[in-house]
Design an enzyme around this catalytic site. Structure first.
Site, mmCIF file in Angstrom:
data_model
loop_
_atom_site.group_PDB
_atom_site.id
_atom_site.type_symbol
_atom_site.label_atom_id
_atom_site.label_comp_id
_atom_site.label_asym_id
_atom_site.label_seq_id
_atom_site.Cartn_x
_atom_site.Cartn_y
_atom_site.Cartn_z
ATOM 1 N N SER A 101 36.950 2.185 -37.180
ATOM 2 C CA SER A 101 37.356 1.727 -38.176
ATOM 3 C C SER A 101 36.545 0.718 -38.909
ATOM 4 O O SER A 101 36.830 0.118 -40.066
ATOM 5 C CB SER A 101 38.693 0.857 -38.052
ATOM 6 O OG SER A 101 39.743 1.828 -37.646
ATOM 7 N N SER A 104 40.003 2.372 -40.539
ATOM 8 C CA SER A 104 40.845 1.680 -41.226
ATOM 9 C C SER A 104 40.586 0.517 -42.207
ATOM 10 O O SER A 104 41.376 0.034 -43.037
ATOM 11 C CB SER A 104 41.824 1.293 -40.138
ATOM 12 O OG SER A 104 41.490 0.326 -39.220
ATOM 13 N N LYS A 106 40.937 -8.195 -44.099
ATOM 14 C CA LYS A 106 41.696 -6.730 -44.000
ATOM 15 C C LYS A 106 43.180 -7.375 -43.725
ATOM 16 O O LYS A 106 43.547 -8.312 -43.065
ATOM 17 C CB LYS A 106 41.171 -6.212 -42.694
ATOM 18 C CG LYS A 106 41.834 -4.922 -42.335
ATOM 19 C CD LYS A 106 41.375 -4.121 -41.323
ATOM 20 C CE LYS A 106 41.918 -2.993 -40.876
ATOM 21 N NZ LYS A 106 41.119 -2.115 -39.823
#
Length: 427
Positions: A170, A146, A77
């Site tokens: 997330s 996210s 990420k």
């Protein structure tokens, strides 16, 4: 299956590499081919380090098993620092930003022989402003956030695993929307060094994979916690399950409520002991307390960005930052106290239950890419720091994934993983 090695699970790929049935070069080439075919539509990646990955896959060390992750390509990420790739934290403020060192989790992957293939899309600072990623199951729908790119990359067979973070929902929510396993361990189980903070008292590192056993295996390496690797355990563990509607139950759409209720019934028929579970009273306002504490901490972690680059911060982030600036310290302290008490209260109330189940999200991924969905079914578990995992396998009215969330006691991740694996085989 071996004709498309990019579709192998993490453990399947690891076994094939170890047995000599697959080479790291072939696996990587298959992943890169899939990315080439689909990235223009899905938009899961911010940066791909193909040349470096190819060099590592073809190196002599990749041809023998030198570590538990040898030859396995993994997505990172874009909230997580990488020394050899830009890390933008989902914000134009940090476009082209080059960290001075790897985050601890990235260094661990490299030291275990894993191939860090690239950086997956994150929402802005892991908050609610979306990136470019679309849901690979339906490109008109959000992948969630996210950890948008990580969920989409695993769901669309770009990589067998990717790292994500969770401060509200997330990991669990995008995993549910995209139809993959998303595992958020107990708070503090995995290292956060080198990860951009959002709300430090509730930030978690976690993983996206295709199976529960994959998730436990990868997390066991990242945290040096061998008990999380359940890949070789026998399948005779049958969990006692608490069906927990949570105070947010009415936020789930009617179809999701029916799917979760039916799943509970089917798990009972498969042999599990399933009964209704009511959360302690302290959980009634825990989601609100989470919001108070999160906003307050964002007003510190985002202070430089809002102060120095106000024109490059989204309205969504600025709204929550401003709300946090107005939170009283006394209210923040009360919220943290409530989170600590909730953790103990849940452990006591669970009694003989091994795990709880509830929805991972209100329903299927919403149509549109301008929002990432509602973390309403994730906040209380994140704030209390207990482990949770999304188990895919249910399908909504539009044939989109709907996830079942499995929750364990704080620190009891191994039992939760065993229960989730059992559920995944009987869902």
């Amino acid at each position: 299956m071996m004709s498309q090695p990019n579709r192998l699970s993490l453990l399947e790929a690891a076994s094939a590499l170890s047995d000599g049935k697959l080479t790291a070069e072939t696996l990587l080439a298959s992943c890169l081919e899939r990315i080439s075919e689909r990235e223009g539509d899905v938009g899961a990646w911010m940066h791909i380090n193909a040349d470096s990955a190819k060099a590592q896959a073809s190196a002599p060390a990749a041809k023998t098993t030198t570590g538990p992750l040898s030859g396995l390509p993994i997505g990172i990420k874009d909230l997580i620092d990488t020394v050899d790739m830009p890390t933008g934290y989902g914000s134009p403020i940090y476009e082209g930003h080059q960290p001075a060192q790897d985050a601890a989790c990235v260094a661990t992957i490299r030291n275990a022989g894993g191939i860090v293939l690239g950086k997956t899309v994150s929402t802005e600072f892991a908050y609610f402003q979306p990136g470019k990623t679309a849901n690979p199951n339906d490109l008109t729908r959000t992948p969630g956030g996210s950890s948008s790119g990580s969920a989409a990359a695993v769901a669309d067979y770009h990589v067998p695993a990717a790292l994500g973070t969770q401060t509200a929902g997330s990991i669990i929510r995008p995993a549910s929307y995209c139809g993959v396993v998303g595992y958020k361990p107990s708070y503090g189980f995995l290292p956060l060094t080198g990860i951009r903070p959002l709300a430090p008292s509730m930030d978690h590192l976690g993983v996206m994979t295709r199976t529960v056993k994959d998730a436990g295996f990868l997390a066991s390496v990242l945290g040096r916690r061998p008990e999380l690797d359940i890949s070789n355990l026998s399948g005779d563990f049958v969990p006692t399950i608490g069906f927990c509607q949570t105070p947010q139950w009415d936020a789930a759409d009617a179809t999701t409520q029916s799917l979760i209720e039916d799943a509970a019934t089917r798990l009972g028929k498969a042999g599990a002991k399933v009964s209704n579970f009511t959360l302690p009273d302290i959980f009634a306002t825990l989601a609100n307390a989470h919001g108070i504490a999160m906003d307050y901490e964002v007003s510190f972690t985002g202070l430089y960005d809002v102060s120095s680059h106000p024109d490059q911060v989204s309205a969504k982030f600025r709204e929550r930052f401003d709300a946090g600036m107005n939170v009283l310290t006394s209210d923040y302290d009360k919220a943290l106290d409530q989170a600590k008490l909730s953790r103990t209260a849940l452990s006591d109330a669970m009694g003989d239950y091994d795990i709880l189940i509830c929805p991972s999200a209100p329903g299927e991924a919403p149509v549109g890419l301008n929002a990432t969905g509602d973390p309403v079914f994730n906040r209380i578990w994140t704030f209390s720091g207990v482990p949770c995992i999304n188990v895919p396998g249910l399908s909504g009215p539009n044939n989109m994934p709907v996830g079942l969330q499995v929750i364990g006691r704080f620190g009891d991740d191994a039992r939760m993983l065993k229960a989730a694996d059992w559920i995944s085989r009987h869902l």
